[in-house]
Design a protein around this motif. Structure first.
Motif, PDB file in Angstrom:
ATOM      1  N   VAL B  45       1.006  -1.254   0.090  1.00 27.47           N
ATOM      2  CA  VAL B  45      -0.049  -0.063   0.111  1.00 27.47           C
ATOM      3  C   VAL B  45       0.862   1.200   0.012  1.00 27.47           C
ATOM      4  O   VAL B  45       1.772   1.439   0.989  1.00 27.47           O
ATOM      5  CB  VAL B  45      -0.897   0.011   1.271  1.00 27.47           C
ATOM      6  CG1 VAL B  45      -1.714   1.417   1.086  1.00 27.47           C
ATOM      7  CG2 VAL B  45      -1.749  -1.084   1.347  1.00 27.47           C
ATOM      8  N   SER B  50      -3.525   0.724  -2.628  1.00 32.12           N
ATOM      9  CA  SER B  50      -3.409  -0.686  -2.501  1.00 32.12           C
ATOM     10  C   SER B  50      -2.935  -1.278  -3.679  1.00 32.12           C
ATOM     11  O   SER B  50      -3.281  -0.985  -4.848  1.00 32.12           O
ATOM     12  CB  SER B  50      -4.381  -1.392  -1.686  1.00 32.12           C
ATOM     13  OG  SER B  50      -4.184  -2.707  -1.628  1.00 32.12           O
ATOM     14  N   PRO B  73      -7.406  -3.455   4.828  1.00 25.38           N
ATOM     15  CA  PRO B  73      -7.031  -2.881   3.630  1.00 25.38           C
ATOM     16  C   PRO B  73      -6.967  -1.117   4.205  1.00 25.38           C
ATOM     17  O   PRO B  73      -7.500  -0.650   5.097  1.00 25.38           O
ATOM     18  CB  PRO B  73      -8.419  -3.055   3.087  1.00 25.38           C
ATOM     19  CG  PRO B  73      -9.332  -3.595   4.010  1.00 25.38           C
ATOM     20  CD  PRO B  73      -8.312  -4.255   5.021  1.00 25.38           C
ATOM     21  N   PRO B  74      -6.563  -0.489   3.057  1.00 21.85           N
ATOM     22  CA  PRO B  74      -6.439   1.006   3.381  1.00 21.85           C
ATOM     23  C   PRO B  74      -7.696   1.558   3.575  1.00 21.85           C
ATOM     24  O   PRO B  74      -8.745   1.068   2.891  1.00 21.85           O
ATOM     25  CB  PRO B  74      -5.722   1.482   1.987  1.00 21.85           C
ATOM     26  CG  PRO B  74      -5.809   0.652   1.036  1.00 21.85           C
ATOM     27  CD  PRO B  74      -5.982  -0.760   1.908  1.00 21.85           C
ATOM     28  N   GLN B 351      -2.484  -1.899 -10.531  1.00 21.98           N
ATOM     29  CA  GLN B 351      -3.455  -1.287  -9.668  1.00 21.98           C
ATOM     30  C   GLN B 351      -4.168  -0.261 -10.202  1.00 21.98           C
ATOM     31  O   GLN B 351      -3.671   0.589 -10.798  1.00 21.98           O
ATOM     32  CB  GLN B 351      -2.787  -0.944  -8.315  1.00 21.98           C
ATOM     33  CG  GLN B 351      -2.246   0.453  -8.274  1.00 21.98           C
ATOM     34  CD  GLN B 351      -1.026   0.460  -9.051  1.00 21.98           C
ATOM     35  OE1 GLN B 351      -0.455  -0.407  -9.396  1.00 21.98           O
ATOM     36  NE2 GLN B 351      -0.539   1.659  -9.406  1.00 21.98           N
TER      37      GLN B 351
END
Lengths: 125, 729
Positions: B45, B50, B73-74, B351
């Motif tokens: 991240v 992420s 997760p962020p 991403q």
């Protein structure tokens, strides 16, 4: 970008031959929105070959007049399809999620959509 | 400069990638590293985004890095996620993906042929995110999402190193040759290096040949074991292992689209080297799929590569098979003795933030009537109905004020959304007779008739009015929901019948205001209407100075006039009628009230009270069908279904107390036998009224049913003013 303005137009549904054979004034903008249908800005011919043609005053469209440069920039950001390379053209399709008609004459262009979408067009120009 | 890795500040050098900075600080992520963006082993991240590959990300001062695996997760960014995300469309003849030797050469060749070429150059920081039908390449170029529409796409992405799959291959300190060369060139100190197969230039270490058996270590590799040609295991202690197992075409992007206009060149087009089938170890690092997992699904009968992918999720992760594809193919070839083609890959290949995914996306448009601003100024709660913003309720008014204005005084409703179509031509009567199940020829100029619109199946498609303007011109109306397809539907049938008619959709060209209530006629007289208009008639006349076509009808059950007029006159007309009706108790009404009013009259709403197989017979509307006329759309189906026993019926029900929720089940003798299509409390009748589908037994619907434990009774329609005297007044 200029705000869209309601177009003071005529709308005609007539036979293809009648539309093609009408004596349009050189100043008149004739947008053939369907084979048997035209949206017309400017002087109308005195008559059509088609006696059953439907000719109505049309207030249901708005248009935003742009320079060709503004138009190209907008299309690059918002359109999956391209304008024809011709100097003058008329195309229809989805741009910025709106159903629009794009009229181009030289360095001038106009984006036309339904009056019911005027606010959305202004926001998305 | 410094970057923040977790809570630890790490020194980094200008221009280098994050992974190199971590390696220099001794914080290598687990698993074999490729440093080419192919594998998922250096995900992190980074600055809140992420699944970013550290090997493809250049360090920036103050950058925050949380290498995978992360605890959670962020957080979802606050505010609009499209902020800063831009998108543009580019049209070109050719897109070349890959800025390596083969990509550049192909681009040059194409340019020499006069083709327009755009190169998505990963070495320059461009990233191809995916290939879509078109073909269309979505790429991230200079921080912008660019959708490249091309005549042809050339994939020149070269080859990717094959990762090892043996026990211990998830330890840190294992590199493919390219990664080792990059780290060495970047000045990362690598002691005790063992090379399996080869060592790249610039990397010093011990070279060993033989079959790789396993890595040993505790978090970080400390030894590598190979079986030599002599069949003896050789164990070499080390801190780094460089593994050269050959390469495989880097074809992930090409696998996203099966299109002959997508072409592979260079190493990406070469025949793949299929490695030996692994005996054990982790095959797919994205989904954590091991050889044992593959054997398990194989034993259960999954023998196709695409099925194995779905059964194990191997190849469905971040790298989309970039690492595991060679081994999956070798596994299937080993167990099934046949090499199978590779499987489809899915975008994105890199991403993608939600902001980038949403960049430039436009929400579907909702039309606004010419009175939209008026409704909002009046405090209307607007809702989206049939593709339009429509007033649901005027919240500035007392409850039921809209309702009683219609029933006892006069009210205005915006019905601009109704479908409005003009039809003209020498064949117009014959054409409309073929369209509608009612008679058309006997509608005189100036008169209107309610009409059903049937599908060929005999089910109700829509309803509306047929109004004759003159001998060869008719004005048709359709429901708001049906307006969008009405023109196309008419044109289709005109073509099918070969009818000489002209059809013009006026839905968006004309506004319409419904003036309804016992005082409606008086209000229009005040607004200048100088003539009487009979029920189901229409006239063209000015109202408050606006040119209108006035349709006398009724959906509400009271005297009603629909004023169809040019959109430019709407606000003036509304405001003048409101001004003139003040002492008459005028109020606007929204859709909530309109639905209550129409329900009291037993009027159906298409799609709400009807289903696709709702024939006029099932709806109790056979009075609107004239089987003694000629052919019309749906007639054969009505003839056929008319011979069958009637199995269900839309009926009116009443019950004391509050109306049940629309869709409520209807219980008959302890079993569910139907449902309520719409219901409301009727202030005028002091009971709840509803329309409902019920079964027909022995030729009749049940006299009583149970809904939510309450008894509802069959009632004849309409509930309100059954003689229709109020509407005709």
């Amino acid at each position: 970008m200029p705000a869209p303005e309601r177009l003071d137009a005529k709308r005609i549904v007539a036979s293809e031959a009648a539309l093609a054979g009408a004596g349009w004034d050189s100043e008149t903008i004739v947008m053939r929105i369907a084979p048997d249908e035209a949206l017309v800005l400017g002087p109308m011919p005195d008559s059509f070959l088609d006696p059953h043609a439907i000719v109505e005053d049309e207030e249901g469209f708005v248009g935003a007049r742009l320079t060709r440069r503004e138009l190209d920039s907008w299309m690059e950001r918002e359109s999956e399809w391209r304008l024809p390379p011709d100097t003058d053209s008329f195309t229809q399709g989805m741009v910025a999620g709106l159903p629009v008609k794009v009229w181009v004459a030289g360095e001038h262009g106009m984006v036309v959509t339904r009056v019911s979408l005027a606010a959305e067009l202004e926001a998305r120009l | 400069m410094e970057i923040l890795v977790g809570d630890v500040a790490v020194e980094a050098r200008e221009g280098e990638d994050v992974l190199t900075a971590l390696a220099r600080s001794g914080q290598l992520p687990a698993g074999c590293l490729c440093m080419s963006g192919d594998c998922p082993n250096c995900l992190a991240v980074i600055d809140g985004v992420s699944h970013v590959r550290m090997c493809r990300t250049t360090v920036r001062t103050g950058m925050t890095v949380l290498p995978f695996p992360v605890a959670e997760p962020p957080p979802i960014p606050e505010g609009t996620t499209t902020a800063g995300s831009r998108r543009r469309f580019v049209h070109t003849e050719m897109v070349v993906i890959g800025g390596g030797r083969n990509g550049r050469a192909e681009a040059e060749r194409l340019r020499s042929l006069g083709r327009s070429v755009i190169v998505v150059d990963d070495e320059a920081g461009d990233e191809a995110l995916g290939l879509y039908a078109g073909p269309e390449v979505v790429a991230r170029i200079d921080g912008e999402v660019v959708r490249l529409h091309a005549d042809e796409v050339v994939v020149a992405t070269g080859r990717a190193a094959i990762h090892p799959v043996v026990p211990g291959s998830d330890l840190a300190g294992i590199l493919v040759p390219h990664a080792a060369a990059r780290m060495a060139a970047a000045g990362v100190v690598m002691d005790r290096v063992v090379g399996v197969g080869s060592l790249p230039e610039g990397v010093e270490g011990t070279l060993v040949e033989g079959q790789l058996l396993r890595f040993e270590g505790d978090g970080h590799v400390r030894a590598v074991v190979v079986e030599g040609d002599d069949g003896i295991e050789h164990r070499l202690e080390c801190d780094w292992v460089v593994v050269d197992l050959g390469s495989y075409p880097r074809d992930t992007l090409a696998r996203m689209l099966d299109d002959p206009r997508v072409r592979l060149v260079g190493g990406a087009a070469d025949e793949p080297e299929i490695p030996a089938c692994p005996a054990s170890g982790e095959v797919c690092p994205c989904s954590g799929v091991t050889v044992d997992d593959l054997d398990s699904v194989w034993a259960r009968g999954f023998h196709e590569l695409e099925l194995i992918k779905r059964a194990t999720l191997a190849g469905t992760g971040t790298c989309q098979g970039g690492v595991c594809t060679p081994y999956l193919r070798s596994f299937v070839a080993d167990r099934g003795e046949m090499l199978q083609p590779t499987f489809t890959a899915r975008p994105p290949a890199r991403q993608l933030t939600m902001g980038e995914a949403a960049a430039g996306h436009r929400m579907p448009v909702i039309h606004r009537t010419a009175l939209d601003a008026v409704h909002r100024a009046l405090g209307a709660r607007m809702d989206r109905m049939g593709g339009w913003w429509r007033p649901w309720r005027y919240e500035s008014l007392e409850p039921d004020a809209e309702y009683w204005a219609v029933r006892q005084a006069v009210s205005l409703g915006d019905v601009s959304t109704l479908g409005k179509v003009l039809v003209r031509g020498p064949d117009v009567v014959e054409f409309l007779e073929g369209i509608y199940p009612c008679r058309v020829a006997d509608i005189r100029a100036g008169r209107s008739r309610y009409a059903l619109v049937l599908a060929e199946s005999g089910g109700l498609l829509d309803d509306g009015l047929i109004s004759r303007i003159d001998d060869t011109t008719f004005a048709l109306t359709f429901t708001s929901g049906g307006a969008s397809v009405a023109e196309a539907w008419l044109r289709d049938w005109a073509h099918g019948f070969d009818s000489d008619v002209r059809i013009m959709d006026r839905t968006h060209s004309l506004s319409a205001i419904n003036v309804t209530g016992p005082s409606a006629t008086e209000l229009l007289q005040r607004a200048g209407l100088d003539r009487e208009i009979r029920f189901m008639s229409h006239e063209r006349a000015p109202v408050a100075g606006i040119d209108c076509r006035i349709f006398r009808l009724s959906f509400t059950g009271e005297v009603s006039y629909e004023l169809h007029h040019p959109v430019s006159g709407s606000e003036h007309l509304w405001s003048e009628l409101t001004r003139l009706g003040q002492d008459l108790g005028i109020q606007p009404h929204g859709l909530e009230t309109l639905q209550r009013l129409r329900l009291e009259k037993g009027h159906i709403i298409i799609g709400m009270d009807t289903e696709p197989d709702s024939t006029p017979r099932r709806l109790g509307m056979e009075w609107a069908v004239k089987m003694d006329k000629g052919e019309f759309v749906g007639r054969p189906a009505l003839e056929r279904t008319g011979r069958l026993p009637l199995d269900r019926l839309l009926v009116g029900l009443t019950m004391p107390g509050a109306a049940p929720t629309d869709g409520s089940s209807i219980w008959i003798d302890g079993v569910i036998g139907g449902y309520v299509t719409s219901g409301t409390w009727s202030p005028a009748l002091d009971k709840s009224v509803m329309l409902a589908w019920v079964p027909v037994t022995n030729g009749a619907p049940p006299p009583e049913v149970s809904i939510d434990g309450e008894t509802a009774s069959l009632a004849s329609l309409p509930f309100y003013d059954p003689e229709g005297a109020r509407a005709r007044a």
